[in-house]
Write a protein that holds these residues in place. Sequence first.
Motif, short mmCIF file in Angstrom:
data_model
loop_
_atom_site.label_atom_id
_atom_site.label_comp_id
_atom_site.label_asym_id
_atom_site.label_seq_id
_atom_site.Cartn_x
_atom_site.Cartn_y
_atom_site.Cartn_z
N GLY A 33 0.83 -1.04 -0.01
CA GLY A 33 -0.17 0.00 0.05
C GLY A 33 0.87 1.17 -0.04
N ARG A 36 3.30 1.15 -3.34
CA ARG A 36 2.60 0.74 -4.80
C ARG A 36 1.15 1.51 -4.98
N GLY A 37 0.65 1.58 -3.74
CA GLY A 37 -0.73 2.40 -3.64
C GLY A 37 -1.67 1.37 -3.18
N TRP A 38 -2.91 1.97 -2.88
CA TRP A 38 -3.67 0.87 -1.79
C TRP A 38 -4.72 0.28 -2.73
N ARG A 39 -4.97 0.69 -3.86
CA ARG A 39 -5.91 -0.18 -4.74
C ARG A 39 -5.23 -1.69 -4.96
N GLY A 124 1.95 -2.78 -10.77
CA GLY A 124 0.61 -2.64 -10.19
C GLY A 124 0.12 -4.19 -9.91
#
Length: 251
Positions: A33, A36-39, A124
């Motif tokens: 998260g 690389r981001g929470w998605r 991703g």
Amino acid sequence: MHELTPVLSTVTASFLASFVEVVEAFTIVLAVGVTRGWRPALTGAASALAVLAALVLAFGPLLALVPITLLQFVVGVLLVLFGMRWLRKAILRSAGVIALRDEEAAFSRETDALSRQANDRRAGYLAGVAAFKAVLLEGVEVVFIVIAVGAAHGQTLQAGFGALAAVVLVMLIGLAVHRPLARVPENALKFAVGLMLTSFGVFWTGEGLGAEWPGEDFALLAIFAIIAAASLAMVRWLRNSCAAPAEGIAR
């Protein structure tokens, strides 16, 4: 009190074991998260939870078809093997033979690995896979523990509540501090869980073989005490064994 003893021991074992596993999975999901981001982190984690739920729904009802004595014996043997694996590592870590697990170090390793994938078109996707694998692998152990400690005495629901409480607690603490739970005494928890799972295993293996334990469910406490004493004695012996060569070299 006699009726509460197995329930409390089941919930406690499920809670502690699940807490340790969820802490380890949370470290990976948090690294994904943050890096690389929470998605992808939440997508991977949610997908793994869906697979785990499907496994429980698929195999859980089959346990009702197994004779109780056979179920107690099989679950007992598996718990002894599973608990001894946890106990062996906890003993070696307590004695200083192998290093303690460091959640901060694990978090750093995972973030470094994800950072190196930054230029990959599949970054991703790979991040989501990392979160999926972490939750699935740790979750499978949680599912096994919940079913194992609950099934032999028809307390799967209570064991499930113990696991759910651990998941909620780790998530609340983790989201509040927004960092790996490095201060959790993980090895001490693993030591306790190893003792509990091994004790359950010995107890249920005996029941599956038709043994009548003195004091019935209270025999669990005696089994736990004996295994704990033997484990602590082993830790002391290993520490002394490791210290003796070091003293010889120093001289």
